[in-house]
Enzyme design. Structure first.
Site, PDB file in Angstrom:
ATOM      1  N   GLU A  66       0.852  -1.182   0.000  1.00  0.00           N
ATOM      2  CA  GLU A  66       0.000   0.000   0.000  1.00  0.00           C
ATOM      3  C   GLU A  66       0.893   1.239   0.000  1.00  0.00           C
ATOM      4  O   GLU A  66       1.688   1.448   0.917  1.00  0.00           O
ATOM      5  CB  GLU A  66      -0.909   0.038   1.228  1.00  0.00           C
ATOM      6  N   TRP A  67       0.757   2.059  -1.026  1.00  0.00           N
ATOM      7  CA  TRP A  67       1.464   3.333  -1.026  1.00  0.00           C
ATOM      8  C   TRP A  67       0.549   4.378  -0.420  1.00  0.00           C
ATOM      9  O   TRP A  67      -0.458   4.760  -1.018  1.00  0.00           O
ATOM     10  CB  TRP A  67       1.871   3.741  -2.444  1.00  0.00           C
ATOM     11  N   ARG A  68       0.893   4.830   0.787  1.00  0.00           N
ATOM     12  CA  ARG A  68       0.149   5.888   1.456  1.00  0.00           C
ATOM     13  C   ARG A  68       0.616   7.221   0.886  1.00  0.00           C
ATOM     14  O   ARG A  68       1.455   7.917   1.460  1.00  0.00           O
ATOM     15  CB  ARG A  68       0.367   5.794   2.961  1.00  0.00           C
ATOM     16  N   GLU A 113      -9.981  10.509   7.948  1.00  0.00           N
ATOM     17  CA  GLU A 113      -9.877   9.049   8.053  1.00  0.00           C
ATOM     18  C   GLU A 113      -8.544   8.632   8.672  1.00  0.00           C
ATOM     19  O   GLU A 113      -8.118   7.490   8.529  1.00  0.00           O
ATOM     20  CB  GLU A 113     -10.026   8.426   6.663  1.00  0.00           C
ATOM     21  N   HIS A 169     -12.855   4.290   8.396  1.00  0.00           N
ATOM     22  CA  HIS A 169     -12.046   4.175   9.600  1.00  0.00           C
ATOM     23  C   HIS A 169     -12.656   5.011  10.722  1.00  0.00           C
ATOM     24  O   HIS A 169     -13.065   6.147  10.496  1.00  0.00           O
ATOM     25  CB  HIS A 169     -10.615   4.658   9.341  1.00  0.00           C
ATOM     26  N   LYS A 196     -13.876  -2.600   3.263  1.00  0.00           N
ATOM     27  CA  LYS A 196     -12.939  -2.549   4.386  1.00  0.00           C
ATOM     28  C   LYS A 196     -13.434  -1.598   5.471  1.00  0.00           C
ATOM     29  O   LYS A 196     -13.811  -0.459   5.180  1.00  0.00           O
ATOM     30  CB  LYS A 196     -11.565  -2.087   3.893  1.00  0.00           C
ATOM     31  N   GLN A 261      -0.573  -2.667  14.520  1.00  0.00           N
ATOM     32  CA  GLN A 261      -0.076  -3.512  13.438  1.00  0.00           C
ATOM     33  C   GLN A 261       1.076  -4.392  13.916  1.00  0.00           C
ATOM     34  O   GLN A 261       1.923  -3.976  14.700  1.00  0.00           O
ATOM     35  CB  GLN A 261       0.363  -2.669  12.251  1.00  0.00           C
TER      36      GLN A 261
END
Length: 277
Positions: A66-68, A113, A169, A196, A261
């Site tokens: 995932e590229w934030r 978010e 989120h 999600k 995480q």
């Protein structure tokens, strides 16, 4: 109703359990088949840092990168639109060149978010459209954006053959089970390829609520779901997808992108062990 060209349903009006989730192909990775897939996030703040950070990811054990992009684009978000688009395209090209074996999920996470980007709808859409043109394997869209904008972006993503994660989120609380299932159902109805939700527990009971909602949604919706309970209380939820139906989970390589995480190597071992239960 959004028409999906990537295996997502046209709607979810059929009776419960009438379909199994349609697997979603993201490059060489198939979500919804086998063990939950591990996502990790790269959160560089400038192009040079993005290139340097990839060294930590090349040997890591994960499935989807995932590229934030909100961290990289935050300082340029009010620059002319072409600057933001060029940053997006250049970043995707860099990642595909330096880590070619991993598909890239493009995410522009906004402050509402829990992200770093403070953007209006026009800026948000411009970045996502640049990601579609720049070769993202998958894109994340936030459910907090207007429905009309989401519908347009979903249609454009599917026309480009790019699957969509619709996400939500909550960093303050965990919604009731019925509300979580309804939220995931709304995502599927809108045209998500993957639905999600991430919630913040205030008690052990909140974690159980999230897991119960995951099980119900995974059993009834025709798209894969990804769920997580954030923070120390919710760590179990990040490894229990194989038991409750979450098709993916987010781990850490160098820096966690959300509370709770687990390092991706440890997470892989946990998922493998739980799959044998």
């Amino acid at each position: 109703m959004v028409q999906c060209a990537c295996g997502a349903p046209e709607g979810v009006e059929e009776s419960p359990k009438s379909r199994r989730p349609a697997p979603v192909k993201v490059g060489p990775v198939v979500l919804g088949e086998g063990l939950p897939k591990i996502f990790v996030s790269i959160m560089a703040k400038n192009p040079a840092e993005l290139e340097a950070e990839t060294a930590h990811y090349r040997s890591a054990d994960f499935d989807v990168l995932e590229w934030r992009a909100d961290f990289l684009t935050a300082y340029a978000i009010h620059a002319p639109e072409g600057v933001l688009a060029n940053l997006t395209v250049d970043g995707l090209e860099l990642l595909s060149r330096l880590i070619p074996e991993k598909p890239v999920l493009f995410t522009l996470r906004t402050r509402n978010e829990g992200g770093a980007a403070d953007v209006d709808d026009h800026q948000y859409a411009a970045a996502l459209r640049a990601a579609l043109k720049g070769g993202a394997a998958m894109v994340d869209l936030e459910m907090s954006r207007p429905v009309e904008l989401l519908s347009d972006l979903i249609d454009e993503a599917h026309a480009a053959g790019v699957p969509v994660v619709l996400s939500s989120h909550d960093f303050a609380k965990t919604a009731p089970r019925e509300a979580l299932v309804e939220m995931l159902t709304d995502m599927a109805r809108l045209g998500a390829d993957v639905a999600k939700v991430a919630q913040t527990p205030q008690s052990k009971e909140d974690v159980i609520t999230l897991l119960e909602a995951t099980r119900e949604a995974a059993d009834t919706l025709p798209v894969p779901v990804i769920t997580m309970s954030m923070g120390p209380l919710g760590v179990l939820s990040r490894a229990s997808g194989t038991l409750f139906g979450s098709a993916g989970t987010f781990g850490a390589v160098k820096t966690a992108s959300a509370p709770g995480q687990i390092p991706c190597g440890e997470l892989r071992r946990m998922l493998s062990r739980l799959s044998g239960m």
